[in-house]
Design a protein around this motif. Structure first.
Motif, mmCIF file in Angstrom:
data_model
loop_
_atom_site.group_PDB
_atom_site.id
_atom_site.type_symbol
_atom_site.label_atom_id
_atom_site.label_comp_id
_atom_site.label_asym_id
_atom_site.label_seq_id
_atom_site.Cartn_x
_atom_site.Cartn_y
_atom_site.Cartn_z
ATOM 1 N N GLU A 3 65.872 32.313 13.313
ATOM 2 C CA GLU A 3 65.013 31.142 13.441
ATOM 3 C C GLU A 3 63.952 31.425 14.498
ATOM 4 O O GLU A 3 64.257 31.932 15.568
ATOM 5 N N ILE A 4 62.714 31.106 14.173
ATOM 6 C CA ILE A 4 61.623 31.328 15.123
ATOM 7 C C ILE A 4 61.658 30.208 16.159
ATOM 8 O O ILE A 4 61.369 29.055 15.860
ATOM 9 N N SER A 5 62.040 30.558 17.382
ATOM 10 C CA SER A 5 62.201 29.525 18.397
ATOM 11 C C SER A 5 61.561 29.891 19.725
ATOM 12 O O SER A 5 61.448 29.052 20.607
ATOM 13 N N ALA A 6 61.162 31.137 19.865
ATOM 14 C CA ALA A 6 60.652 31.591 21.162
ATOM 15 C C ALA A 6 59.268 31.011 21.430
ATOM 16 O O ALA A 6 58.432 30.911 20.534
ATOM 17 N N GLN A 7 59.034 30.620 22.674
ATOM 18 C CA GLN A 7 57.705 30.177 23.098
ATOM 19 C C GLN A 7 56.848 31.389 23.413
ATOM 20 O O GLN A 7 57.289 32.301 24.113
ATOM 21 N N VAL A 8 55.635 31.392 22.883
ATOM 22 C CA VAL A 8 54.722 32.511 23.121
ATOM 23 C C VAL A 8 53.901 32.216 24.382
ATOM 24 O O VAL A 8 53.195 31.205 24.464
ATOM 25 N N THR A 9 54.017 33.098 25.357
ATOM 26 C CA THR A 9 53.305 32.939 26.620
ATOM 27 C C THR A 9 52.559 34.223 26.951
ATOM 28 O O THR A 9 53.105 35.318 26.791
ATOM 29 N N VAL A 10 51.307 34.086 27.377
ATOM 30 C CA VAL A 10 50.523 35.221 27.878
ATOM 31 C C VAL A 10 50.185 34.916 29.337
ATOM 32 O O VAL A 10 49.650 33.851 29.640
ATOM 33 N N THR A 11 50.521 35.850 30.224
ATOM 34 C CA THR A 11 50.407 35.604 31.661
ATOM 35 C C THR A 11 49.543 36.660 32.336
ATOM 36 O O THR A 11 49.749 37.864 32.134
ATOM 37 N N LEU A 12 48.575 36.181 33.142
ATOM 38 C CA LEU A 12 47.831 37.073 34.037
ATOM 39 C C LEU A 12 48.554 37.112 35.379
ATOM 40 O O LEU A 12 48.970 36.071 35.890
ATOM 41 N N GLY A 13 48.678 38.286 35.958
ATOM 42 C CA GLY A 13 49.290 38.404 37.266
ATOM 43 C C GLY A 13 48.375 37.871 38.353
ATOM 44 O O GLY A 13 47.163 37.720 38.168
ATOM 45 N N SER A 14 48.978 37.568 39.500
ATOM 46 C CA SER A 14 48.236 37.148 40.686
ATOM 47 C C SER A 14 48.597 38.064 41.851
ATOM 48 O O SER A 14 49.718 38.565 41.926
ATOM 49 N N VAL A 15 47.628 38.277 42.742
ATOM 50 C CA VAL A 15 47.829 39.153 43.889
ATOM 51 C C VAL A 15 47.297 38.443 45.132
ATOM 52 O O VAL A 15 46.228 37.836 45.102
ATOM 53 N N SER A 16 48.051 38.528 46.227
ATOM 54 C CA SER A 16 47.631 37.880 47.473
ATOM 55 C C SER A 16 47.503 38.907 48.595
ATOM 56 O O SER A 16 47.923 40.063 48.455
ATOM 57 N N ASN A 17 46.915 38.462 49.701
ATOM 58 C CA ASN A 17 46.737 39.295 50.897
ATOM 59 C C ASN A 17 45.932 40.563 50.618
ATOM 60 O O ASN A 17 46.307 41.666 51.012
ATOM 61 N N VAL A 18 44.819 40.388 49.905
ATOM 62 C CA VAL A 18 43.960 41.521 49.545
ATOM 63 C C VAL A 18 42.760 41.552 50.489
ATOM 64 O O VAL A 18 42.192 40.511 50.831
ATOM 65 N N ASN A 19 42.364 42.746 50.890
ATOM 66 C CA ASN A 19 41.191 42.908 51.742
ATOM 67 C C ASN A 19 39.972 43.282 50.903
ATOM 68 O O ASN A 19 40.094 43.990 49.897
ATOM 69 N N ALA A 20 38.805 42.806 51.308
ATOM 70 C CA ALA A 20 37.563 43.145 50.613
ATOM 71 C C ALA A 20 37.411 44.658 50.545
ATOM 72 O O ALA A 20 37.681 45.369 51.506
ATOM 73 N N GLY A 21 36.999 45.140 49.368
ATOM 74 C CA GLY A 21 36.830 46.572 49.166
ATOM 75 C C GLY A 21 38.017 47.239 48.500
ATOM 76 O O GLY A 21 37.917 48.386 48.058
ATOM 77 N N GLU A 22 39.139 46.521 48.397
ATOM 78 C CA GLU A 22 40.331 47.102 47.780
ATOM 79 C C GLU A 22 40.292 46.973 46.260
ATOM 80 O O GLU A 22 39.610 46.110 45.704
ATOM 81 N N THR A 23 41.024 47.855 45.589
ATOM 82 C CA THR A 23 41.172 47.813 44.139
ATOM 83 C C THR A 23 42.453 47.057 43.795
ATOM 84 O O THR A 23 43.491 47.268 44.425
ATOM 85 N N VAL A 24 42.371 46.161 42.803
ATOM 86 C CA VAL A 24 43.495 45.298 42.445
ATOM 87 C C VAL A 24 43.834 45.488 40.971
ATOM 88 O O VAL A 24 42.943 45.482 40.115
ATOM 89 N N ALA A 25 45.134 45.640 40.682
ATOM 90 C CA ALA A 25 45.607 45.765 39.298
ATOM 91 C C ALA A 25 46.240 44.435 38.877
ATOM 92 O O ALA A 25 47.179 43.960 39.516
ATOM 93 N N ILE A 26 45.715 43.835 37.808
ATOM 94 C CA ILE A 26 46.218 42.554 37.300
ATOM 95 C C ILE A 26 46.940 42.798 35.969
ATOM 96 O O ILE A 26 46.310 43.112 34.957
#
Length: 208
Positions: A3-26
């Motif tokens: 039975e199809i019962s699963a909820q479909v969710t698409v999530t973007l990650g969040s990142v904190s405590n980042v300094n300007a000039g840094e590279t961030v992977a989401i």
């Protein structure tokens, strides 16, 4: 049959405590596409993410899931919108275990609070019948600066020390300064931790 019962969710990650000039992977993560848990296998996907170039600049896309090799993806960015499309090479539906990270979007962080908006109206997942699956939930991402890297945004005309034109006071050595609109001149000493200048504005350093 399951039975199809699963909820479909698409999530973007969040990142904190980042300094300007840094590279961030989401990371972009999916649930509800795992056939073994009542999910729906898919053979194609498309995602769009909006962001503000005053806060981040798109760099590249990396770390694709082993289930979907990089050669099956098309991706890129224009202005403030990132887009990516995946189609299975064999046009066969693929089951993704819950919480699979499909890929990571790499941004260069410029400062301030960067909101990453996953466009729910163009979040496409295509099943074996070539029909779009309803995405029950999308989760937006956010990149937040480290302590002591507050942002102040300039709108207006005048000299750097004109406090009324700054959203958070005249910048100091720990401030992320953003020139959003208008023009600013620097006639005396001005300091900031990081300076972002909108292409339609100007910063003029006066002699002296």
């Amino acid at each position: 049959s399951l039975e199809i019962s699963a909820q479909v969710t698409v999530t973007l990650g969040s990142v904190s405590n980042v300094n300007a000039g840094e590279t961030v992977a989401i990371p972009v993560t999916v649930t509800g596409l795992d056939e073994a848990n009542g999910g729906i296998p898919v053979l194609a996907a498309e995602f769009h993410i909006f962001y503000d170039e005053l806060n981040v600049l798109y760099d590249t896309t990396l770390n694709f899931s082993a289930i979907t090799p990089p050669s099956e993806w098309i991706y890129g960015s224009s202005d403030n919108e990132y887009g990516t499309t995946w189609i299975d090479d064999n046009i066969l539906p693929v089951s993704f275990p819950d919480n699979t990270v499909l890929f990571e979007v790499i941004f260069n962080y410029k400062g301030g609070i960067a909101h990453l908006d996953l466009d729910s109206s163009r979040c496409y997942l295509v099943d074996a019948n070539y029909s779009n699956i309803l995405v029950d939930r999308v989760v937006d991402g956010v990149i937040t600066p480290s302590q002591g890297s507050e942002q102040s945004v300039w709108n207006g005309e005048g000299e750097w020390t004109t406090a009324a034109n700054w959203s958070n006071g005249v910048p100091g050595s720990g401030t992320l300064a953003v020139i959003q609109s208008g023009n600013v001149s620097i006639a005396s000493n001005g300091s900031c931790k990081n300076l972002s200048v909108n292409p339609t504005t100007s910063v003029v350093v006066l002699p002296g």
